[in-house]
Design a protein around this motif. Structure first.
Motif, mmCIF file in Angstrom:
data_model
loop_
_atom_site.group_PDB
_atom_site.id
_atom_site.type_symbol
_atom_site.label_atom_id
_atom_site.label_comp_id
_atom_site.label_asym_id
_atom_site.label_seq_id
_atom_site.Cartn_x
_atom_site.Cartn_y
_atom_site.Cartn_z
ATOM 1 N N GLU A 176 0.850 -1.198 0.000
ATOM 2 C CA GLU A 176 0.000 0.000 0.000
ATOM 3 C C GLU A 176 0.884 1.246 0.000
ATOM 4 O O GLU A 176 1.608 1.484 0.957
ATOM 5 N N VAL A 177 0.836 1.993 -1.077
ATOM 6 C CA VAL A 177 1.674 3.188 -1.190
ATOM 7 C C VAL A 177 0.852 4.467 -1.353
ATOM 8 O O VAL A 177 1.423 5.545 -1.471
ATOM 9 N N SER A 178 -0.459 4.352 -1.322
ATOM 10 C CA SER A 178 -1.302 5.515 -1.606
ATOM 11 C C SER A 178 -1.291 6.584 -0.524
ATOM 12 O O SER A 178 -1.713 7.710 -0.773
ATOM 13 N N HIS A 179 -0.802 6.290 0.670
ATOM 14 C CA HIS A 179 -0.818 7.271 1.754
ATOM 15 C C HIS A 179 0.410 8.173 1.766
ATOM 16 O O HIS A 179 0.491 9.082 2.595
ATOM 17 N N TYR A 180 1.353 7.934 0.879
ATOM 18 C CA TYR A 180 2.547 8.781 0.810
ATOM 19 C C TYR A 180 2.215 10.111 0.138
ATOM 20 O O TYR A 180 1.142 10.284 -0.441
ATOM 21 N N THR A 181 3.131 11.055 0.215
ATOM 22 C CA THR A 181 2.909 12.419 -0.263
ATOM 23 C C THR A 181 3.566 12.618 -1.621
ATOM 24 O O THR A 181 4.794 12.666 -1.717
ATOM 25 N N TYR A 182 2.747 12.723 -2.658
ATOM 26 C CA TYR A 182 3.239 12.801 -4.034
ATOM 27 C C TYR A 182 3.093 14.201 -4.609
ATOM 28 O O TYR A 182 2.215 14.960 -4.223
ATOM 29 N N ARG A 183 3.933 14.463 -5.594
ATOM 30 C CA ARG A 183 3.815 15.679 -6.400
ATOM 31 C C ARG A 183 4.137 15.278 -7.829
ATOM 32 O O ARG A 183 5.105 14.557 -8.081
ATOM 33 N N VAL A 184 3.318 15.743 -8.760
ATOM 34 C CA VAL A 184 3.579 15.525 -10.181
ATOM 35 C C VAL A 184 3.627 16.904 -10.839
ATOM 36 O O VAL A 184 2.702 17.696 -10.694
ATOM 37 N N ALA A 185 4.711 17.184 -11.526
ATOM 38 C CA ALA A 185 4.896 18.498 -12.146
ATOM 39 C C ALA A 185 5.545 18.333 -13.523
ATOM 40 O O ALA A 185 6.231 17.336 -13.788
ATOM 41 N N TRP A 186 5.333 19.300 -14.364
ATOM 42 C CA TRP A 186 5.948 19.303 -15.682
ATOM 43 C C TRP A 186 7.420 19.659 -15.542
ATOM 44 O O TRP A 186 7.790 20.594 -14.829
ATOM 45 N N SER A 187 8.281 18.902 -16.219
ATOM 46 C CA SER A 187 9.714 19.184 -16.227
ATOM 47 C C SER A 187 10.093 19.736 -17.597
ATOM 48 O O SER A 187 10.067 19.004 -18.589
ATOM 49 N N VAL A 188 10.432 20.998 -17.641
ATOM 50 C CA VAL A 188 10.853 21.634 -18.895
ATOM 51 C C VAL A 188 12.129 20.965 -19.405
ATOM 52 O O VAL A 188 12.264 20.684 -20.600
ATOM 53 N N ASP A 189 13.043 20.665 -18.493
ATOM 54 C CA ASP A 189 14.321 20.059 -18.869
ATOM 55 C C ASP A 189 14.136 18.684 -19.503
ATOM 56 O O ASP A 189 14.851 18.319 -20.434
ATOM 57 N N ASP A 190 13.194 17.903 -18.981
ATOM 58 C CA ASP A 190 12.991 16.536 -19.469
ATOM 59 C C ASP A 190 11.882 16.432 -20.508
ATOM 60 O O ASP A 190 11.700 15.380 -21.126
ATOM 61 N N ASP A 191 11.080 17.497 -20.671
ATOM 62 C CA ASP A 191 9.963 17.524 -21.604
ATOM 63 C C ASP A 191 8.957 16.403 -21.296
ATOM 64 O O ASP A 191 8.388 15.788 -22.183
ATOM 65 N N GLU A 192 8.805 16.124 -19.983
ATOM 66 C CA GLU A 192 7.860 15.121 -19.499
ATOM 67 C C GLU A 192 7.420 15.517 -18.099
ATOM 68 O O GLU A 192 7.975 16.427 -17.501
ATOM 69 N N PHE A 193 6.424 14.801 -17.607
ATOM 70 C CA PHE A 193 6.015 14.988 -16.220
ATOM 71 C C PHE A 193 6.942 14.191 -15.320
ATOM 72 O O PHE A 193 7.344 13.083 -15.668
ATOM 73 N N VAL A 194 7.256 14.771 -14.161
ATOM 74 C CA VAL A 194 8.083 14.072 -13.175
ATOM 75 C C VAL A 194 7.268 13.931 -11.894
ATOM 76 O O VAL A 194 6.677 14.893 -11.407
ATOM 77 N N ALA A 195 7.206 12.706 -11.396
ATOM 78 C CA ALA A 195 6.523 12.426 -10.136
ATOM 79 C C ALA A 195 7.578 12.218 -9.054
ATOM 80 O O ALA A 195 8.596 11.564 -9.291
ATOM 81 N N THR A 196 7.327 12.792 -7.883
ATOM 82 C CA THR A 196 8.219 12.634 -6.741
ATOM 83 C C THR A 196 7.382 12.289 -5.512
ATOM 84 O O THR A 196 6.169 12.524 -5.486
#
Length: 117
Positions: free
Chosen positions: A10-30
């Protein structure tokens, strides 16, 4: 145990952020509780799903190695107290600002923190 045999974690209780990465030209999730992990993908959903899978694998690895797995921030207990060391000048300035507003230093600091959170 290889990845295909690993149990669901179960990993759904962790704190996520998804943002656009200009450098990578993709979304990055942390994930806040695991700052060394991230996942890149063309969509926000794919980035989050990839990171959740990576995190589940990382947690299984940590458990197998006997390492402590960080608890999700949302499930941690907090006392409501923390100490902050200030330099003498800053302490004086904070005390003055609090007195000018007829507040204790604690009340003044809490108001300032609440304004930023």
């Amino acid at each position: 145990m290889d990845t295909l045999e690993r149990p669901h974690i179960e990993v759904s209780h962790y704190t996520y952020r998804v943002a656009w990465s200009v450098d990578d030209d993709e979304f990055v999730a942390t994930v806040v509780e695991f700052p060394s992990l991230s996942w890149l993908a063309p969509s926000q959903i794919e980035a989050l799903e990839g990171l959740e899978t990576l995190l589940a694998d990382a947690i299984v690895d940590m458990q197998e190695e006997g390492e402590d797995v960080p608890k999700p921030i949302a499930e941690r207990s907090y006392s409501g107290k923390f100490n902050v060391r200030l330099g003498e000048k800053l302490h004086r300035d904070v005390a003055l600002r609090a007195a000018e507003e007829n507040l204790s230093i604690n009340q003044w600091v809490v108001r300032k923190l609440m304004a930023d959170c």
